[in-house]
Design a protein around this motif. Structure first.
Motif, PDB file in Angstrom:
ATOM      1  N   PHE A  50       0.808  -1.224   0.000  1.00 13.63           N
ATOM      2  CA  PHE A  50       0.000   0.000   0.000  1.00 13.63           C
ATOM      3  C   PHE A  50       0.838   1.270   0.000  1.00 13.63           C
ATOM      4  CE2 PHE A  50      -2.672  -3.200   2.291  1.00 13.63           C
ATOM      5  CZ  PHE A  50      -3.587  -3.384   1.276  1.00 13.63           C
ATOM      6  N   SER A  51       2.061   1.205   0.522  1.00 14.45           N
ATOM      7  CA  SER A  51       2.893   2.410   0.546  1.00 14.45           C
ATOM      8  C   SER A  51       3.175   2.931  -0.863  1.00 14.45           C
ATOM      9  CB  SER A  51       4.212   2.140   1.275  1.00 14.45           C
ATOM     10  OG  SER A  51       4.959   1.126   0.628  1.00 14.45           O
ATOM     11  N   LEU A  52       3.189   2.032  -1.849  1.00 14.34           N
ATOM     12  CA  LEU A  52       3.400   2.470  -3.225  1.00 14.34           C
ATOM     13  C   LEU A  52       2.169   3.156  -3.796  1.00 14.34           C
ATOM     14  CD1 LEU A  52       5.308  -0.626  -4.682  1.00 14.34           C
ATOM     15  CD2 LEU A  52       6.266   1.488  -3.771  1.00 14.34           C
ATOM     16  N   ALA A  53       1.009   2.882  -3.206  1.00 12.86           N
ATOM     17  CA  ALA A  53      -0.230   3.493  -3.684  1.00 12.86           C
ATOM     18  C   ALA A  53      -0.476   4.870  -3.081  1.00 12.86           C
ATOM     19  CB  ALA A  53      -1.414   2.588  -3.356  1.00 12.86           C
ATOM     20  N   GLU A  54       0.095   5.128  -1.914  1.00  8.82           N
ATOM     21  CA  GLU A  54      -0.253   6.343  -1.165  1.00  8.82           C
ATOM     22  C   GLU A  54      -0.045   7.645  -1.936  1.00  8.82           C
ATOM     23  OE1 GLU A  54       1.909   5.881   2.440  1.00  8.82           O
ATOM     24  OE2 GLU A  54       0.447   4.499   3.321  1.00  8.82           O
ATOM     25  N   PRO A  55       1.032   7.786  -2.741  1.00  7.82           N
ATOM     26  CA  PRO A  55       1.187   9.067  -3.456  1.00  7.82           C
ATOM     27  C   PRO A  55       0.106   9.328  -4.493  1.00  7.82           C
ATOM     28  CG  PRO A  55       3.272   7.860  -3.357  1.00  7.82           C
ATOM     29  CD  PRO A  55       2.209   6.917  -2.927  1.00  7.82           C
ATOM     30  N   TRP A  56      -0.626   8.276  -4.896  1.00  5.94           N
ATOM     31  CA  TRP A  56      -1.575   8.410  -5.996  1.00  5.94           C
ATOM     32  C   TRP A  56      -3.035   8.371  -5.546  1.00  5.94           C
ATOM     33  CZ3 TRP A  56       0.659   9.105 -10.739  1.00  5.94           C
ATOM     34  CH2 TRP A  56       1.994   8.736 -10.861  1.00  5.94           C
ATOM     35  N   ALA A  57      -3.304   7.810  -4.379  1.00 10.51           N
ATOM     36  CA  ALA A  57      -4.663   7.391  -4.045  1.00 10.51           C
ATOM     37  C   ALA A  57      -5.633   8.537  -3.833  1.00 10.51           C
ATOM     38  CB  ALA A  57      -4.632   6.501  -2.800  1.00 10.51           C
ATOM     39  N   HIS A  58      -5.163   9.764  -3.655  1.00 12.29           N
ATOM     40  CA  HIS A  58      -6.078  10.883  -3.451  1.00 12.29           C
ATOM     41  C   HIS A  58      -6.470  11.549  -4.769  1.00 12.29           C
ATOM     42  CE1 HIS A  58      -5.416  10.557   0.831  1.00 12.29           C
ATOM     43  NE2 HIS A  58      -4.112  10.580   0.629  1.00 12.29           N
ATOM     44  N   ALA A  59      -5.802  11.182  -5.848  1.00 13.19           N
ATOM     45  CA  ALA A  59      -6.029  11.874  -7.119  1.00 13.19           C
ATOM     46  C   ALA A  59      -7.136  11.256  -7.954  1.00 13.19           C
ATOM     47  CB  ALA A  59      -4.729  11.895  -7.925  1.00 13.19           C
ATOM     48  N   SER A  60      -7.576  10.056  -7.600  1.00 11.63           N
ATOM     49  CA  SER A  60      -8.554   9.342  -8.416  1.00 11.63           C
ATOM     50  C   SER A  60      -9.534   8.612  -7.508  1.00 11.63           C
ATOM     51  CB  SER A  60      -7.841   8.337  -9.332  1.00 11.63           C
ATOM     52  OG  SER A  60      -6.846   8.950 -10.100  1.00 11.63           O
ATOM     53  N   SER A  61     -10.473   7.931  -8.136  1.00 14.18           N
ATOM     54  CA  SER A  61     -11.385   7.056  -7.422  1.00 14.18           C
ATOM     55  C   SER A  61     -10.720   5.688  -7.267  1.00 14.18           C
ATOM     56  CB  SER A  61     -12.701   6.927  -8.200  1.00 14.18           C
ATOM     57  OG  SER A  61     -13.536   5.966  -7.594  1.00 14.18           O
ATOM     58  N   TRP A  62     -10.511   5.250  -6.039  1.00 12.55           N
ATOM     59  CA  TRP A  62      -9.741   4.041  -5.774  1.00 12.55           C
ATOM     60  C   TRP A  62     -10.576   2.998  -5.040  1.00 12.55           C
ATOM     61  CZ3 TRP A  62      -4.192   2.817  -5.613  1.00 12.55           C
ATOM     62  CH2 TRP A  62      -3.439   3.669  -6.434  1.00 12.55           C
ATOM     63  N   THR A  63     -10.287   1.729  -5.382  1.00 11.75           N
ATOM     64  CA  THR A  63     -10.809   0.581  -4.649  1.00 11.75           C
ATOM     65  C   THR A  63      -9.651  -0.361  -4.382  1.00 11.75           C
ATOM     66  OG1 THR A  63     -12.980   0.740  -5.711  1.00 11.75           O
ATOM     67  CG2 THR A  63     -12.418  -1.369  -4.690  1.00 11.75           C
ATOM     68  N   ILE A  64      -9.561  -0.864  -3.151  1.00 13.02           N
ATOM     69  CA  ILE A  64      -8.556  -1.870  -2.845  1.00 13.02           C
ATOM     70  C   ILE A  64      -9.263  -3.202  -2.599  1.00 13.02           C
ATOM     71  CG2 ILE A  64      -6.839  -0.263  -1.977  1.00 13.02           C
ATOM     72  CD1 ILE A  64      -7.682  -0.951   0.857  1.00 13.02           C
ATOM     73  N   ALA A  65      -8.613  -4.286  -3.026  1.00  7.87           N
ATOM     74  CA  ALA A  65      -9.178  -5.628  -2.862  1.00  7.87           C
ATOM     75  C   ALA A  65      -8.098  -6.566  -2.364  1.00  7.87           C
ATOM     76  CB  ALA A  65      -9.749  -6.135  -4.185  1.00  7.87           C
ATOM     77  N   ASP A  66      -8.454  -7.394  -1.414  1.00  9.17           N
ATOM     78  CA  ASP A  66      -7.542  -8.410  -0.903  1.00  9.17           C
ATOM     79  C   ASP A  66      -8.376  -9.559  -0.375  1.00  9.17           C
ATOM     80  OD1 ASP A  66      -5.531  -9.847   0.875  1.00  9.17           O
ATOM     81  OD2 ASP A  66      -4.299  -8.229   0.127  1.00  9.17           O
TER      82      ASP A  66
END
Length: 246
Positions: A50-66
């Motif tokens: 998830f740390s690799l996602a943090e710089p991007w996750a506020h700029a778009s609509s995101w869904t995480i799945a696990d």
């Protein structure tokens, strides 16, 4: 986390996730990630790192799945603005929803047979919007190089944010298994001024050649755009588009 032989507690899972967070930037080449996310507006992030996602996750609509509920809970804390759903990459409950699907952290390592890879391909293709810029980014262990790196072999020690980490890893063959399937043992320790934590995990994993992974992924609605290996880190990156888009 299908493929993990050892049952892990929530605390051990949290330690494993902290380990990923501390070290993922050293394992993953983010060039393909930046290219895929650069044009995306609706993103599905599968797995951890998830740390690799943090710089991007506020700029778009995101869904995480696990598939693992503990990892998903950690993802919710790391990316609080993202929607989160417990789901298997082989049975994602989406239909034409995303213009970027990201599967880092070697999610493919848990697809231990070709049928599982093809089911994942069907699921990923169905989740992807039929748009010219829509992409799936897949990270896999590279069969040609992963066992030549220290990733699954030997010992490492490093410091990160006032923490000292140690890692011991070994690989052993599985009787009757071929086509890239192996058993990996991993012991991770984290030491701070207050305490020391350790956990041991055994993973049944799979590594792929670029040809084998692409053969299974392209049977069901995906078109390979690019394949790049990183032998220094034992990784293989592949980018796919919807087969019907040009």
């Amino acid at each position: 986390m299908a493929g993990i032989e050892t049952s892990s507690s929530a605390g051990e899972t949290a330690l494993l996730q902290a380990y990923y967070r501390a070290w993922s930037a050293r394992w993953i080449d983010t060039r393909c990630l930046r290219e895929v996310l650069g044009r995306a507006s609706d993103v599905l992030w599968i797995g951890s790192y998830f740390s690799l996602a943090e710089p991007w996750a506020h700029a778009s609509s995101w869904t995480i799945a696990d598939l693992d509920s503990d990892m998903l809970a950690l993802g919710r804390r790391a990316l609080p603005h993202a929607d989160a759903i417990r789901a298997d990459v082989r049975q994602l409950p989406f239909d034409g929803t995303f213009d970027a699907v990201i599967a880092l952290g070697a999610v493919t390592a848990y697809l231990l047979d070709d049928e599982s890879v093809e089911r994942a391909a069907v699921s990923l293709a169905r989740s992807l919007a039929n748009a010219g810029h829509a992409r799936v980014l897949i990270d896999a262990y590279d069969a040609a190089s992963i066992h030549s790196t220290t990733y699954f072999s030997g010992e490492d020690a490093w410091s990160s944010e006032s923490e000292r980490w140690t890692r011991q890893a070994t690989v052993e063959p599985i009787a009757g298994q071929d086509d890239g399937v192996f058993m990996a043992s991993l012991t991770v320790s984290r030491e701070t001024a207050q305490r020391k934590q350790s956990a041991h995990f055994r993973f049944i994993q799979r590594a792929f050649s670029r040809e084998r992974l692409a053969l299974s992924m392209t049977k069901h609605g995906l078109r390979l755009l690019g394949s790049e290996s990183d032998p220094a880190h034992g990784r293989l990156y592949q980018v796919y588009a919807p087969a019907s888009s040009r």
